[in-house]
Design a protein around this motif. Structure first.
Motif, mmCIF file in Angstrom:
data_model
loop_
_atom_site.group_PDB
_atom_site.id
_atom_site.type_symbol
_atom_site.label_atom_id
_atom_site.label_comp_id
_atom_site.label_asym_id
_atom_site.label_seq_id
_atom_site.Cartn_x
_atom_site.Cartn_y
_atom_site.Cartn_z
ATOM 1 N N ALA A 15 0.829 -1.208 0.000
ATOM 2 C CA ALA A 15 0.000 0.000 0.000
ATOM 3 C C ALA A 15 0.862 1.257 0.000
ATOM 4 C CB ALA A 15 -0.932 -0.008 1.212
ATOM 5 N N ILE A 16 1.889 1.258 0.814
ATOM 6 C CA ILE A 16 2.788 2.424 0.889
ATOM 7 C C ILE A 16 3.490 2.632 -0.449
ATOM 8 C CG2 ILE A 16 4.873 3.336 1.972
ATOM 9 C CD1 ILE A 16 3.973 1.862 4.555
ATOM 10 N N LEU A 17 3.983 1.544 -1.035
ATOM 11 C CA LEU A 17 4.667 1.652 -2.326
ATOM 12 C C LEU A 17 3.709 2.109 -3.426
ATOM 13 C CD1 LEU A 17 6.953 -1.530 -2.259
ATOM 14 C CD2 LEU A 17 7.651 0.860 -2.020
ATOM 15 N N GLY A 18 2.478 1.618 -3.384
ATOM 16 C CA GLY A 18 1.493 2.029 -4.378
ATOM 17 C C GLY A 18 1.168 3.510 -4.274
ATOM 18 N N ALA A 19 0.984 3.982 -3.050
ATOM 19 C CA ALA A 19 0.717 5.411 -2.842
ATOM 20 C C ALA A 19 1.908 6.249 -3.297
ATOM 21 C CB ALA A 19 0.412 5.669 -1.371
ATOM 22 N N MET A 20 3.115 5.773 -3.013
ATOM 23 C CA MET A 20 4.325 6.506 -3.408
ATOM 24 C C MET A 20 4.484 6.532 -4.929
ATOM 25 S SD MET A 20 7.163 5.409 -0.551
ATOM 26 C CE MET A 20 8.418 6.418 -1.367
#
Length: 275
Positions: free
Chosen positions: A167-172
């Motif tokens: 999720a963090i990587l996708g948002a980034m």
């Protein structure tokens, strides 16, 4: 020919071609392809290439994960309301808020806020999609976000370290695209844009998980003895019964609230940071 009309026609051709290709590869249903083509036309026609690139980052990465990991997550899909092939409801839930942001940009072209809102909505959708697609591959059981109790993979509201990292990587990823292609780079720094969009994306994903664990309608299949989001009938054909949550709050609405929450969070960050 008027430039705006030409851009809309170009957007229709491009979005229509990509949507048709996605339909051929069973990434979109017929209704999903029509909705995606409409969204793409609006995004490119009213926003332009920069806006379309952000949309493509979301669509291509999310669809790619669904396609390549489809076999690995088949066991978890019995809990989902819909399969990996996205229909119009899913397209609108993930892209509707962003589409409204593009329309606002058309009426307020000098304001950078629609761009942030647009990117934050897709950051939330990307974070949620990456978390769902990759989190289902975790070797350790996920935990319910509200109680931290271990649950089966695919359970609504379940989180895992792999899913949260995704999720963090996708948002980034969307945050980076938003910063690189920011049409208002002269008035806001790339680092700030990346940070604001990423925060919104992560927040939207967490709202999605919380709603999935608390208010989303979850059903029970008496034939399979399994919890599921699918109603009125499970994949096996048996009628499902409401187990918890609200029957009107389905997964599409949860995804809509996810993207809306991501947008509002990013706008609130801008408000409170005074940028």
């Amino acid at each position: 020919m008027d430039f705006q009309l030409f851009q809309l026609l170009l957007g229709l051709l491009g979005a229509g071609g990509i949507s048709l290709l996605a339909y051929r590869f069973s990434l979109l249903t017929r209704s999903g392809a029509l909705a995606a083509a409409s969204l793409g036309t609006v995004v490119f026609g009213l926003g332009g290439l920069r806006w379309a690139i952000v949309l493509l980052v979301f669509f291509l990465t999310s669809s790619g994960l669904s396609f390549f990991f489809r076999k690995r997550k088949e066991a978890a899909e019995e809990k989902y309301a819909k399969g990996a092939t996205r229909d119009a409801g899913q397209v609108i839930a993930n892209g509707g808020v962003a589409g409204l942001a593009v329309i606002l940009h058309f009426f307020f072209p000098l304001s950078p806020l629609p761009w942030i809102a647009f990117c934050a909505a897709f950051a939330a959708a990307t974070a949620d999609t990456w978390a769902t697609e990759l989190g289902a591959l975790s070797n350790t059981p996920p935990r319910l976000i509200t109680t931290m109790k271990q649950v089966e993979a695919g359970t609504s509201g379940a989180v895992s370290w792999l899913g949260m990292s995704a999720a963090i990587l996708g948002a980034m990823a969307i945050g980076l695209a938003g910063a690189l292609f920011d049409p208002y780079a002269a008035v806001q720094s790339a680092r700030y844009v990346l940070t604001v969009i990423t925060i919104g994306g992560i927040a939207g994903s967490l709202v999605d998980s919380w709603l999935g664990a608390t208010l989303q309608g979850i059903y029970f299949c008496p034939e399979c003895q399994k919890e599921t989001e699918k109603t009125p009938k499970h994949w096996c054909g048996a009628a499902t019964e409401l187990l918890r949550g609200k029957h009107w709050l389905n997964n599409d609405l949860v995804n809509l609230f996810c993207t809306l929450s991501g947008t509002l969070t990013s706008l609130l960050v801008i408000l409170f940071t005074g940028a």
